[in-house]
Write a protein that holds these residues in place. Structure first.
Motif, PDB file in Angstrom:
ATOM      1  N   VAL A  74      37.221  54.916  28.601  1.00  0.00           N
ATOM      2  CA  VAL A  74      38.100  54.906  27.435  1.00  0.00           C
ATOM      3  C   VAL A  74      37.212  54.448  26.288  1.00  0.00           C
ATOM      4  CG1 VAL A  74      40.127  53.903  26.326  1.00  0.00           C
ATOM      5  CG2 VAL A  74      40.187  54.417  28.769  1.00  0.00           C
ATOM      6  N   GLY A  75      36.855  55.365  25.415  1.00  0.00           N
ATOM      7  CA  GLY A  75      35.925  55.052  24.338  1.00  0.00           C
ATOM      8  C   GLY A  75      34.608  54.585  24.908  1.00  0.00           C
ATOM      9  N   ALA A  76      34.133  53.437  24.477  1.00  0.00           N
ATOM     10  CA  ALA A  76      32.852  52.888  24.921  1.00  0.00           C
ATOM     11  C   ALA A  76      32.949  52.138  26.250  1.00  0.00           C
ATOM     12  CB  ALA A  76      32.302  51.946  23.849  1.00  0.00           C
ATOM     13  N   TYR A  77      34.130  52.041  26.837  1.00  0.00           N
ATOM     14  CA  TYR A  77      34.357  51.185  27.999  1.00  0.00           C
ATOM     15  C   TYR A  77      34.463  51.991  29.294  1.00  0.00           C
ATOM     16  CZ  TYR A  77      35.418  47.975  24.271  1.00  0.00           C
ATOM     17  OH  TYR A  77      35.342  47.221  23.136  1.00  0.00           O
ATOM     18  N   VAL A  78      33.830  51.461  30.341  1.00  0.00           N
ATOM     19  CA  VAL A  78      33.965  52.005  31.689  1.00  0.00           C
ATOM     20  C   VAL A  78      34.989  51.138  32.408  1.00  0.00           C
ATOM     21  CG1 VAL A  78      32.808  52.469  33.881  1.00  0.00           C
ATOM     22  CG2 VAL A  78      31.587  52.843  31.722  1.00  0.00           C
ATOM     23  N   VAL A  79      36.006  51.768  32.972  1.00  0.00           N
ATOM     24  CA  VAL A  79      37.098  51.055  33.639  1.00  0.00           C
ATOM     25  C   VAL A  79      36.721  50.789  35.094  1.00  0.00           C
ATOM     26  CG1 VAL A  79      39.544  51.146  34.283  1.00  0.00           C
ATOM     27  CG2 VAL A  79      38.778  52.138  32.103  1.00  0.00           C
ATOM     28  N   ASP A  80      36.909  49.561  35.540  1.00  0.00           N
ATOM     29  CA  ASP A  80      36.662  49.166  36.923  1.00  0.00           C
ATOM     30  C   ASP A  80      38.015  49.141  37.642  1.00  0.00           C
ATOM     31  OD1 ASP A  80      36.142  47.893  39.359  1.00  0.00           O
ATOM     32  OD2 ASP A  80      34.618  46.588  38.475  1.00  0.00           O
ATOM     33  N   VAL A  81      38.408  50.292  38.156  1.00  0.00           N
ATOM     34  CA  VAL A  81      39.732  50.451  38.757  1.00  0.00           C
ATOM     35  C   VAL A  81      39.913  49.513  39.951  1.00  0.00           C
ATOM     36  CG1 VAL A  81      41.308  52.072  39.909  1.00  0.00           C
ATOM     37  CG2 VAL A  81      39.973  52.816  37.921  1.00  0.00           C
ATOM     38  N   ARG A  82      38.898  49.401  40.803  1.00  0.00           N
ATOM     39  CA  ARG A  82      39.028  48.539  41.995  1.00  0.00           C
ATOM     40  C   ARG A  82      39.238  47.080  41.625  1.00  0.00           C
ATOM     41  NH1 ARG A  82      34.531  50.959  46.015  1.00  0.00           N
ATOM     42  NH2 ARG A  82      35.702  52.827  46.585  1.00  0.00           N
ATOM     43  N   SER A  83      38.456  46.594  40.666  1.00  0.00           N
ATOM     44  CA  SER A  83      38.595  45.197  40.246  1.00  0.00           C
ATOM     45  C   SER A  83      39.983  44.962  39.649  1.00  0.00           C
ATOM     46  CB  SER A  83      37.507  44.842  39.231  1.00  0.00           C
ATOM     47  OG  SER A  83      37.672  43.526  38.767  1.00  0.00           O
ATOM     48  N   PHE A  84      40.427  45.892  38.803  1.00  0.00           N
ATOM     49  CA  PHE A  84      41.760  45.787  38.214  1.00  0.00           C
ATOM     50  C   PHE A  84      42.827  45.722  39.308  1.00  0.00           C
ATOM     51  CE2 PHE A  84      45.581  48.204  36.948  1.00  0.00           C
ATOM     52  CZ  PHE A  84      46.125  47.275  36.073  1.00  0.00           C
ATOM     53  N   GLU A  85      42.760  46.654  40.250  1.00  0.00           N
ATOM     54  CA  GLU A  85      43.759  46.708  41.318  1.00  0.00           C
ATOM     55  C   GLU A  85      43.748  45.442  42.180  1.00  0.00           C
ATOM     56  OE1 GLU A  85      44.083  51.524  42.114  1.00  0.00           O
ATOM     57  OE2 GLU A  85      42.792  50.319  43.408  1.00  0.00           O
ATOM     58  N   SER A  86      42.563  44.853  42.391  1.00  0.00           N
ATOM     59  CA  SER A  86      42.469  43.675  43.257  1.00  0.00           C
ATOM     60  C   SER A  86      43.217  42.476  42.679  1.00  0.00           C
ATOM     61  CB  SER A  86      41.004  43.315  43.518  1.00  0.00           C
ATOM     62  OG  SER A  86      40.421  42.716  42.377  1.00  0.00           O
ATOM     63  N   VAL A  87      43.441  42.458  41.365  1.00  0.00           N
ATOM     64  CA  VAL A  87      44.186  41.374  40.726  1.00  0.00           C
ATOM     65  C   VAL A  87      45.611  41.813  40.395  1.00  0.00           C
ATOM     66  CG1 VAL A  87      44.300  39.859  38.700  1.00  0.00           C
ATOM     67  CG2 VAL A  87      42.088  40.327  39.787  1.00  0.00           C
ATOM     68  N   ALA A  88      45.742  42.974  39.778  1.00  0.00           N
ATOM     69  CA  ALA A  88      47.049  43.408  39.277  1.00  0.00           C
ATOM     70  C   ALA A  88      48.047  43.703  40.387  1.00  0.00           C
ATOM     71  CB  ALA A  88      46.881  44.633  38.379  1.00  0.00           C
ATOM     72  N   LEU A  89      47.642  44.434  41.397  1.00  0.00           N
ATOM     73  CA  LEU A  89      48.615  44.852  42.418  1.00  0.00           C
ATOM     74  C   LEU A  89      49.190  43.672  43.211  1.00  0.00           C
ATOM     75  CD1 LEU A  89      47.028  48.216  43.596  1.00  0.00           C
ATOM     76  CD2 LEU A  89      48.933  47.856  42.015  1.00  0.00           C
ATOM     77  N   PRO A  90      48.370  42.728  43.691  1.00  0.00           N
ATOM     78  CA  PRO A  90      48.983  41.581  44.382  1.00  0.00           C
ATOM     79  C   PRO A  90      49.911  40.773  43.476  1.00  0.00           C
ATOM     80  CG  PRO A  90      46.630  41.683  44.859  1.00  0.00           C
ATOM     81  CD  PRO A  90      46.902  42.694  43.777  1.00  0.00           C
ATOM     82  N   SER A  91      49.616  40.745  42.182  1.00  0.00           N
ATOM     83  CA  SER A  91      50.474  39.972  41.265  1.00  0.00           C
ATOM     84  C   SER A  91      51.839  40.622  41.073  1.00  0.00           C
ATOM     85  CB  SER A  91      49.779  39.788  39.911  1.00  0.00           C
ATOM     86  OG  SER A  91      49.844  40.967  39.127  1.00  0.00           O
ATOM     87  N   LEU A  92      51.973  41.870  41.493  1.00  0.00           N
ATOM     88  CA  LEU A  92      53.229  42.608  41.322  1.00  0.00           C
ATOM     89  C   LEU A  92      53.922  42.896  42.656  1.00  0.00           C
ATOM     90  CD1 LEU A  92      52.019  45.194  38.645  1.00  0.00           C
ATOM     91  CD2 LEU A  92      53.341  43.100  38.271  1.00  0.00           C
ATOM     92  N   SER A  93      53.660  42.067  43.657  1.00  0.00           N
ATOM     93  CA  SER A  93      54.275  42.306  44.962  1.00  0.00           C
ATOM     94  C   SER A  93      55.575  41.509  45.090  1.00  0.00           C
ATOM     95  CB  SER A  93      53.307  41.908  46.081  1.00  0.00           C
ATOM     96  OG  SER A  93      53.037  40.534  46.012  1.00  0.00           O
ATOM     97  N   GLY A  94      56.522  42.045  45.859  1.00  0.00           N
ATOM     98  CA  GLY A  94      57.771  41.355  46.181  1.00  0.00           C
ATOM     99  C   GLY A  94      58.455  40.690  45.008  1.00  0.00           C
ATOM    100  N   GLU A  95      58.657  39.396  45.116  1.00  0.00           N
ATOM    101  CA  GLU A  95      59.124  38.553  44.017  1.00  0.00           C
ATOM    102  C   GLU A  95      60.475  38.955  43.410  1.00  0.00           C
ATOM    103  OE1 GLU A  95      57.353  35.883  43.579  1.00  0.00           O
ATOM    104  OE2 GLU A  95      55.480  36.481  44.459  1.00  0.00           O
ATOM    105  N   ALA A  96      61.486  39.164  44.215  1.00  0.00           N
ATOM    106  CA  ALA A  96      62.788  39.598  43.711  1.00  0.00           C
ATOM    107  C   ALA A  96      63.443  38.589  42.770  1.00  0.00           C
ATOM    108  CB  ALA A  96      63.725  39.900  44.878  1.00  0.00           C
ATOM    109  N   ASP A  97      63.027  37.333  42.843  1.00  0.00           N
ATOM    110  CA  ASP A  97      63.662  36.308  42.016  1.00  0.00           C
ATOM    111  C   ASP A  97      62.859  36.006  40.750  1.00  0.00           C
ATOM    112  OD1 ASP A  97      61.557  35.211  43.434  1.00  0.00           O
ATOM    113  OD2 ASP A  97      62.495  33.236  43.558  1.00  0.00           O
ATOM    114  N   LYS A  98      61.948  36.911  40.379  1.00  0.00           N
ATOM    115  CA  LYS A  98      61.090  36.682  39.216  1.00  0.00           C
ATOM    116  C   LYS A  98      61.125  37.874  38.274  1.00  0.00           C
ATOM    117  CE  LYS A  98      58.111  33.508  41.545  1.00  0.00           C
ATOM    118  NZ  LYS A  98      56.878  32.813  41.479  1.00  0.00           N
ATOM    119  N   VAL A  99      60.699  37.611  37.052  1.00  0.00           N
ATOM    120  CA  VAL A  99      60.483  38.694  36.086  1.00  0.00           C
ATOM    121  C   VAL A  99      59.067  39.203  36.303  1.00  0.00           C
ATOM    122  CG1 VAL A  99      60.230  39.251  33.635  1.00  0.00           C
ATOM    123  CG2 VAL A  99      62.028  37.681  34.363  1.00  0.00           C
ATOM    124  N   PHE A 100      58.931  40.492  36.502  1.00  0.00           N
ATOM    125  CA  PHE A 100      57.595  41.080  36.541  1.00  0.00           C
ATOM    126  C   PHE A 100      57.090  41.172  35.113  1.00  0.00           C
ATOM    127  CE2 PHE A 100      58.861  42.923  40.702  1.00  0.00           C
ATOM    128  CZ  PHE A 100      57.846  42.345  41.453  1.00  0.00           C
TER     129      PHE A 100
END
Length: 179
Positions: A74-100
């Motif tokens: 994206v422009g001058a930046y190379v996206v590190d999809v694996r690194s992003f997923e390793s943090v973002a996806l676990p942070s969005l698991s389950g959690e029915a009693d929370k605001v995502f």
């Protein structure tokens, strides 16, 4: 802003304060928010060199950087999809009693098919969601989110950004169980 909105999208031009509003809402909600933020990474001279992802519970990873090499760009930046997923996806698991809380659903993040799939799941669920999205652009995936009838789009401006955190937090306070 009246009524109960289980899915709120903060939008506005770059630098208007979307991330700041989202961070303040997370602070108000305390332990009742799960998700992540994206932040600029700057060098010692103050020049932006990339972006990182940080989960609300403190895990961090690289989202993108100015470097040579393979990967989506994206422009001058190379996206590190694996690194992003390793943090973002676990942070969005389950959690029915929370605001995502998702900062942000943007071009870089959307290179992850697993992330796009998780966003679809959250949107189709009864889970409350607070996300930041660009004002324009981003292709058909973002257009589809903006066009949903069950989301409330709030435009962040310099004039309203100081009062928005309390207003948005109250929306979720009405639908979350008491801590």
């Amino acid at each position: 802003m009246r009524g109960i909105a289980a899915k709120v999208l903060l939008t506005g031009p770059p630098g208007c304060g979307k991330t700041t509003v989202a961070r303040k809402v997370a602070g108000i909600l305390g332990g009742r928010a799960a998700g992540f933020f994206t932040e600029e990474v700057r060098d010692a001279m103050g020049s932006r060199t990339g972006f990182r992802v940080e989960s609300i519970d403190g895990r961090t990873g690289e989202l993108s950087s100015k470097r040579a090499g393979p990967g989506p760009r994206v422009g001058a930046y190379v996206v590190d999809v694996r690194s992003f997923e390793s943090v973002a996806l676990p942070s969005l698991s389950g959690e029915a009693d929370k605001v995502f809380l998702i900062d942000e659903i943007g071009k870089m993040e959307c290179f992850s098919e697993a992330f796009r799939n998780r966003i679809r799941e959250i949107l189709e669920s009864g889970f409350p969601l607070l996300a930041t999205i660009p004002l324009r652009g981003g292709g058909s995936f973002l257009d589809g989110i903006r066009d949903r009838r069950d989301v409330r789009i709030v435009t962040v401006t310099r004039e309203n950004r100081d009062r928005l955190p309390e207003e948005v937090a109250r929306m979720f306070g009405r639908i979350l169980p008491c801590p």
